[in-house]
Design an enzyme around this catalytic site. Structure first.
Site, PDB file in Angstrom:
ATOM      1  N   GLY A  10       0.855  -1.192   0.000  1.00 15.21           N
ATOM      2  CA  GLY A  10       0.000   0.000   0.000  1.00 15.21           C
ATOM      3  C   GLY A  10       0.886   1.235   0.000  1.00 15.21           C
ATOM      4  CG  ASP A 128      -1.450  -0.319   8.847  1.00 13.75           C
ATOM      5  OD1 ASP A 128      -2.123   0.694   8.585  1.00 13.75           O
ATOM      6  OD2 ASP A 128      -1.716  -1.439   8.398  1.00 13.75           O
ATOM      7  CG  MET A 170      -6.849   2.300   6.491  1.00 10.94           C
ATOM      8  SD  MET A 170      -5.741   2.481   5.097  1.00 10.94           S
ATOM      9  CE  MET A 170      -6.877   2.239   3.732  1.00 10.94           C
ATOM     10  CG  HIS A 272      -7.565   3.809   0.076  1.00 14.35           C
ATOM     11  ND1 HIS A 272      -8.684   3.042   0.244  1.00 14.35           N
ATOM     12  CD2 HIS A 272      -6.534   2.950  -0.092  1.00 14.35           C
ATOM     13  CE1 HIS A 272      -8.359   1.767   0.154  1.00 14.35           C
ATOM     14  NE2 HIS A 272      -7.056   1.682  -0.046  1.00 14.35           N
ATOM     15  CD  GLN A 274      -7.269   6.305   7.840  1.00 12.59           C
ATOM     16  OE1 GLN A 274      -6.922   5.993   8.963  1.00 12.59           O
ATOM     17  NE2 GLN A 274      -8.067   5.551   7.117  1.00 12.59           N
TER      18      GLN A 274
END
Ligand code: F6P
EC number: 2.7.1.90
Length: 342
Positions: A10, A128, A170, A272, A274
């Site tokens: 990602g 993350d 997320m 997304h 974020q």
């Protein structure tokens, strides 16, 4: 010497800052040439390249996304994947590879380096922040700022209507974004994947917040799970690293809160947003330092390593060790902020 660079997994804000730093230092100080590989591991697998030199990285520092493109291609799952990568690197005369990615992309780099003799250096990225070897990954700070701003805005609309607002952020296996943005945004409930939650307890916090004449904000990580249920999935699809697509826990929770408390509830899924847009100053700083140190690893022939932030220092750690285990939220840290719940 020719060095290949790829960005996998990602995307996240700061990728271009890493690429820029690698190229600037590599060209200016070490006289290297670069080959950009398109779309993560798909690039070396298919020999798909893009020009990468100082003009190509000009003006990219504040730009989100990645000028190299990204994908979740897993070459270990492709027939003759390793052989094809080795052949393409040899054909293109690429003698070292810098892989910028999260757990999956760097896991491939670790195996290529340690088991198949492909000289790789890793740079950790993920919004993350769940890579155990580094204090922070770049992209996380930007994501937290975006989520915090959203929570600030949701407070005022929640209060105008005296509704519950559930914000889904997320965080597949780790609740770092939920924890940091929830704390910074003054959320009344924060739910993370590391600790299963009790819906009755969530409803009790929501009710007590209304009793104090305020509207509650519930921040929930996409991977959070109720005590007696499972992760809420978007659909059943898996990516090539075997991850399911998440999202939906926020909507599910809002319905449960409405039916159990009788209070109106709405959900905002940040998704997304974020991951998009311009990196924060901290992420530009961290990404740039990672890039400068990654190209030093190449110069030193220190392959099979990943650059990592420890305190204010950038250190080198073995890639295999860095990708062995995820960094999750310590229950003690989660308990510490419980005083703000309800
Ligand atoms: O790994 C980063 C991440 O943003 C996770 O938080 C999220 O579950 C996932 O990527 C989403 O991936 P995709 O963009 O492929 O749907």
């Amino acid at each position: 010497m020719r060095v290949g660079v790829l960005t996998g997994g990602g995307d996240c804000p700061g990728l271009n800052a890493v690429i820029r730093a690698i190229v600037r230092k590599g060209v200016q100080e070490y006289g290297y040439d670069f080959t950009g590989f398109r779309d993560g591991w798909r690039g070396p697998l298919e020999g798909d390249t893009v020009r990468l030199d100082i003009p190509a990285v000009r003006g990219t520092l504040p730009r989100g996304g990645t000028i190299l493109g990204s994908s979740r291609t897993n070459p270990l799952k492709v027939e003759n994947g390793i052989r094809r990568i080795k052949d393409n690197l040899a054909k293109l005369d690429v003698q070292a590879l810098v892989a910028i990615g999260g757990e999956d992309t760097l896991g491939v780099a670790a195996r290529l380096s340690d088991e198949y003799g492909v000289p790789c250096v890793g740079v950790p990225k993920t919004i993350d922040n769940d890579l155990s070897a580094t204090d922070y990954t770049f992209g996380f700070d930007t994501a937290v700022n975006i989520a915090t701003e959203a929570i600030d805005r949701l407070h005022t609309t929640a209060e105008s209507h005296m509704r519950v607002l559930v914000v889904e952020v997320m965080g597949r296996h780790a609740g770092w974004i939920a924890l940091h943005s929830g704390l910074a945004g003054g959320a009344n409930v924060i739910l993370i994947p590391e600790q299963r939650f009790d819906v009755d307890q969530v409803c009790a916090w929501v009710t007590s917040r209304f009793r104090a004449s305020y509207a509650p904000i519930v921040v929930v990580a996409e991977g959070a799970m109720p005590k007696d249920g499972d992760m809420v999935l978007k659909d059943g699809s898996l990516d090539s690293f075997g991850h399911v697509r998440l999202s939906g826990v926020g909507e599910w929770l809002a319905k449960e809160i409405e039916s159990r408390t009788g209070k109106e509830a709405r959900t905002t899924v940040l998704g997304h947003v974020q991951r998009g847009g311009t990196p924060s100053a901290f992420d530009r700083w961290l990404a740039t330092r990672f890039g400068l140190h990654a190209i030093d690893c190449v110069r030193d022939g220190d392959f099979g390593t990943m650059v990592a932030l420890r305190g204010t220092d950038i250190v080198r750690v073995p890639l295999a060790e860095a990708t062995a285990k995820l960094k999750t939220v310590d229950p003690k840290l989660y308990a510490e902020i419980g005083v703000f719940f309800g």
